[in-house]
Design an enzyme around this catalytic site. Structure first.
Site, PDB file in Angstrom:
ATOM      1  CG  HIS A 169      -4.963 -15.855 -15.735  1.00  0.00           C
ATOM      2  ND1 HIS A 169      -5.983 -16.717 -16.112  1.00  0.00           N
ATOM      3  CD2 HIS A 169      -5.572 -14.718 -15.321  1.00  0.00           C
ATOM      4  CE1 HIS A 169      -7.137 -16.118 -15.932  1.00  0.00           C
ATOM      5  NE2 HIS A 169      -6.921 -14.906 -15.448  1.00  0.00           N
ATOM      6  CG  MET A 175     -11.301 -14.664 -17.467  1.00  0.00           C
ATOM      7  SD  MET A 175     -10.102 -15.985 -17.266  1.00  0.00           S
ATOM      8  CE  MET A 175     -11.081 -17.330 -16.634  1.00  0.00           C
ATOM      9  CG  MET A 204      -6.958 -18.856  -9.140  1.00  0.00           C
ATOM     10  SD  MET A 204      -8.374 -19.927  -9.353  1.00  0.00           S
ATOM     11  CE  MET A 204      -7.625 -21.285 -10.216  1.00  0.00           C
ATOM     12  CG  MET A 222      -7.622 -15.464 -12.219  1.00  0.00           C
ATOM     13  SD  MET A 222      -8.219 -17.129 -12.617  1.00  0.00           S
ATOM     14  CE  MET A 222      -6.662 -17.980 -12.774  1.00  0.00           C
ATOM     15  CG  ASP A 224      -4.944 -20.637 -14.592  1.00  0.00           C
ATOM     16  OD1 ASP A 224      -5.210 -19.542 -15.103  1.00  0.00           O
ATOM     17  OD2 ASP A 224      -5.100 -21.729 -15.172  1.00  0.00           O
ATOM     18  CG  HIS A 258      -2.719 -20.126 -18.911  1.00  0.00           C
ATOM     19  ND1 HIS A 258      -2.800 -18.821 -19.362  1.00  0.00           N
ATOM     20  CD2 HIS A 258      -3.675 -20.252 -17.952  1.00  0.00           C
ATOM     21  CE1 HIS A 258      -3.768 -18.191 -18.722  1.00  0.00           C
ATOM     22  NE2 HIS A 258      -4.319 -19.033 -17.853  1.00  0.00           N
ATOM     23  CG  ASP A 274      -8.026 -19.044 -19.252  1.00  0.00           C
ATOM     24  OD1 ASP A 274      -8.283 -20.258 -19.187  1.00  0.00           O
ATOM     25  OD2 ASP A 274      -7.405 -18.424 -18.369  1.00  0.00           O
ATOM     26  CB  SER A 332      -4.457 -24.168 -18.159  1.00  0.00           C
ATOM     27  OG  SER A 332      -4.554 -23.864 -16.782  1.00  0.00           O
TER      28      SER A 332
END
Ligand code: DX5
Ligand code: ZN
Length: 241
Positions: free
Chosen positions: A82, A161, A53, A84, A51, A49, A196, A24
């Site tokens: 991913h 998660m 957000m 979020m 992330d 990966h 994750d 990640s």
């Protein structure tokens, strides 16, 4: 192991065979990202990966499409994005255009998911498919496996998660193991199950035994003195089953 690192065409998730590691980038040293990325890919990590957000769905801000675009220009490695974010639909095309290989969104970001109304999730899945990307649905720790029972057949992978979304370096939640087992039972052999949060060789092995096959690790890899060695250690933990 693995699909070819140069293969970003087609659906990376259906090309995977065997356990996979997804470092990640939330924990990468952004001032020194290129050599760290080179190191984990040379060590055999199957994907990166990423992330995303928005400071609303998760209590943190991270990266946006411009960062994914620079990653795509730098590497052919699959980019596992991913989302979020509160409004995933707003970001599907921007991340596809930036070079994402797959997109996963949270079921909790879909209106009325708690009452079993999953029209919005179905629509997002259809749109991700139309963009030609791998497609996953993600569950926060408190969300039961059953929340995705009616859509699970139409996705490539489920992301469980194993910490609350928002930050790297949190502790793995062992109470997620029964949910991982339950989800494995809901998936076909060709569908993948990603975990994750708080993944280390020890917790990866626990998740592998429960049925996970794809392992996101941020702090354990990029927080290590030698990220390549950290990937090797994770590999030994998950392949040794
Ligand atoms: C957390 C993110 C994770 C995070 C995991 O919200 O979804 O991908 O990077 O970090 P570690 O492996 O440090 O728990
Ligand atoms: Zn993540």
């Amino acid at each position: 192991m693995s699909c070819s690192m140069s293969d970003t065409t087609g659906n990376i998730w259906t090309a995977l065979d065997g356990p996979a590691i997804a470092p990640s980038l939330l924990s990468v040293d952004f001032a020194n990202a290129a050599p760290q990325i080179d190191a984990v890919l040379a060590a055999g990590a199957e994907m990166l990966h990423v992330d995303i957000m928005d400071g609303h769905f998760a209590p943190n801000l991270s990266m946006g499409p411009p960062v994914v675009k620079t990653l795509r220009a730098y590497t052919d490695a699959p980019l596992d994005v991913h989302l979020m974010v509160t409004d995933p639909g707003m970001f599907l095309r921007p991340f596809a255009d930036a070079g994402a290989s797959s997109l996963n969104f949270h079921i909790e970001a879909c209106g009325h998911w708690q009452t079993g109304q999953i029209a919005e999730a179905r629509e997002l899945i259809g749109r991700i498919r139309a963009l030609g990307l791998g497609c996953g649905v993600t569950l926060k720790p408190e969300t039961p496996a059953e929340a995705i029972a009616t859509i699970v057949a139409s996705i490539d992978f489920v992301l469980v998660m194993t910490v609350e979304p928002g930050f790297g370096g949190q502790s793995f939640m062992e109470k997620m193991l029964p949910k991982i087992r339950a989800l494995r039972g809901m998936l076909s052999a060709s569908q993948r199950l990603e975990v994750d949060g708080g993944i280390t060789p020890r917790t990866a092995r626990q998740c592998r035994q429960a049925g996970a096959d794809t392992f996101v690790a941020g702090n354990n890899v990029f927080g290590a003195a030698d990220p390549a060695e950290a990937v090797d250690e994770l590999r030994r933990a998950i392949e040794d089953q």
